[in-house]
Motif scaffolding. Structure first.
Motif, PDB file in Angstrom:
ATOM      1  N   SER A 256       0.808  -1.224   0.000  1.00 38.76           N
ATOM      2  CA  SER A 256       0.000   0.000   0.000  1.00 38.76           C
ATOM      3  C   SER A 256       0.840   1.273   0.000  1.00 38.76           C
ATOM      4  N   SER A 257       2.057   1.179   0.534  1.00 42.38           N
ATOM      5  CA  SER A 257       2.948   2.340   0.569  1.00 42.38           C
ATOM      6  C   SER A 257       3.997   2.280  -0.552  1.00 42.38           C
ATOM      7  N   GLY A 258       3.824   1.333  -1.480  1.00 46.28           N
ATOM      8  CA  GLY A 258       4.831   1.092  -2.508  1.00 46.28           C
ATOM      9  C   GLY A 258       4.739   2.035  -3.693  1.00 46.28           C
ATOM     10  N   HIS A 259       5.653   1.832  -4.634  1.00 51.52           N
ATOM     11  CA  HIS A 259       5.677   2.635  -5.861  1.00 51.52           C
ATOM     12  C   HIS A 259       4.469   2.275  -6.720  1.00 51.52           C
ATOM     13  N   PRO A 260       3.675   3.253  -7.128  1.00 50.10           N
ATOM     14  CA  PRO A 260       2.459   2.952  -7.897  1.00 50.10           C
ATOM     15  C   PRO A 260       2.765   2.502  -9.329  1.00 50.10           C
TER      16      PRO A 260
ATOM     17  N   GLY B  86       7.986  -4.046  -3.778  1.00 52.63           N
ATOM     18  CA  GLY B  86       7.703  -2.683  -3.340  1.00 52.63           C
ATOM     19  C   GLY B  86       6.759  -1.961  -4.276  1.00 52.63           C
ATOM     20  N   ALA B  87       5.864  -2.713  -4.921  1.00 54.28           N
ATOM     21  CA  ALA B  87       4.957  -2.130  -5.910  1.00 54.28           C
ATOM     22  C   ALA B  87       3.523  -2.075  -5.389  1.00 54.28           C
ATOM     23  N   ARG B  88       2.877  -0.973  -5.665  1.00 54.63           N
ATOM     24  CA  ARG B  88       1.449  -0.809  -5.411  1.00 54.63           C
ATOM     25  C   ARG B  88       0.773  -0.871  -6.774  1.00 54.63           C
TER      26      ARG B  88
ATOM     27  N   GLN C 259      -4.657  10.386  -6.839  1.00 50.28           N
ATOM     28  CA  GLN C 259      -3.667  11.343  -6.347  1.00 50.28           C
ATOM     29  C   GLN C 259      -2.240  10.797  -6.508  1.00 50.28           C
ATOM     30  N   LEU C 260      -1.979  10.269  -7.686  1.00 49.48           N
ATOM     31  CA  LEU C 260      -0.650   9.752  -8.002  1.00 49.48           C
ATOM     32  C   LEU C 260       0.143  10.853  -8.695  1.00 49.48           C
ATOM     33  N   ASP C 261       1.137  11.371  -8.032  1.00 48.78           N
ATOM     34  CA  ASP C 261       1.951  12.420  -8.635  1.00 48.78           C
ATOM     35  C   ASP C 261       2.831  11.861  -9.747  1.00 48.78           C
TER      36      ASP C 261
ATOM     37  N   LYS D  58       5.202  12.776 -15.197  1.00 50.49           N
ATOM     38  CA  LYS D  58       4.229  11.912 -14.522  1.00 50.49           C
ATOM     39  C   LYS D  58       4.645  10.443 -14.535  1.00 50.49           C
ATOM     40  N   ILE D  59       5.365  10.017 -15.583  1.00 50.05           N
ATOM     41  CA  ILE D  59       5.679   8.602 -15.761  1.00 50.05           C
ATOM     42  C   ILE D  59       7.122   8.327 -15.353  1.00 50.05           C
ATOM     43  N   ALA D  60       7.283   7.521 -14.305  1.00 49.94           N
ATOM     44  CA  ALA D  60       8.624   7.174 -13.816  1.00 49.94           C
ATOM     45  C   ALA D  60       9.298   6.155 -14.731  1.00 49.94           C
ATOM     46  N   SER D  61       8.510   5.215 -15.260  1.00 47.34           N
ATOM     47  CA  SER D  61       9.047   4.190 -16.158  1.00 47.34           C
ATOM     48  C   SER D  61       7.901   3.526 -16.896  1.00 47.34           C
TER      49      SER D  61
END
Length: 209
Positions: free
Chosen positions: A23-27, A55-57, A92-94, A119-122
């Protein structure tokens, strides 16, 4: 974390998804393959624990016409980018990653192209479909020189029957249950979702670079 969630989009359509992992992971917004749905289990019964370890949400989204997401006849890949942008704002995903499997590959790509690195990390692709028209592979892939709506609907119905029969013969009951639940959900509204994937994949242009 497996519960069905829904968002009413600005145009009135419904977008459905499930969330799993940390739940606290990288979206990560995951886009499933053709004749899959939000219930697709990438690593079977280990999917949720694997996401947590990574570590993924994960937000596994039903594309239009699949599962509990509204049918969107005549949609484009760019329409999907708009849908995901609305979902990300709602959640609310930055900044987040996108991952696409099979027919979900082009859908992940368009989100990355449209929203950009702010907005897109990867962007990840797994066994992604390709621009078959540009590669000269439409007839080989789809059995027709042009993939009309009628061709795509008939092909989707045939593929669903073959896939379901294959799943029913799977020897491991826990995997069989997951696979059947996924395809039943994918086809809950019919084959419009799968057909739209095929029409888009085989188009002369995907509408984005």
């Amino acid at each position: 974390a497996q519960a069905l969630r829904r968002l009413t989009l600005r145009d009135g359509r419904t977008l459905a998804w499930r969330e799993y992992g940390l739940s606290s992971g990288h979206p990560v917004i995951f886009t499933h393959g053709n004749l899959n749905s939000r219930l697709f289990a990438p690593s079977w019964t280990s999917s949720e624990s694997d996401a947590e370890v990574a570590g993924a949400r994960v937000f596994a989204v039903d594309r239009p016409g699949y599962g509990a997401s509204s049918v969107h006849i005549g949609r484009s890949y760019l329409d999907w980018a708009t849908d995901v942008e609305e979902l990300a704002d709602h959640l609310q995903l930055d900044r987040f990653s996108v991952l696409g499997f099979s027919s979900g590959g082009p859908h992940a790509l368009v989100v990355a192209a449209r929203l950009g690195s702010k907005k897109i990390a990867s962007c990840g692709l797994a066994s992604s479909d390709a621009p078959y028209y540009k590669l000269g592979l439409v007839e080989l892939m789809y059995g027709s020189k042009a993939v009309t709506w009628e061709v795509a609907m008939a092909r989707s119905a045939r593929n669903a029957a073959v896939m379901r029969a294959s799943y029913e013969s799977m020897p491991k009951p826990e995997r069989r249950e997951l696979a059947l639940a996924d395809i039943d959900n994918a086809c809950a509204q019919g084959f419009e979702g799968a057909a739209s994937d095929s029409v888009l994949e085989a188009a002369e242009s995907w509408g984005f670079d």
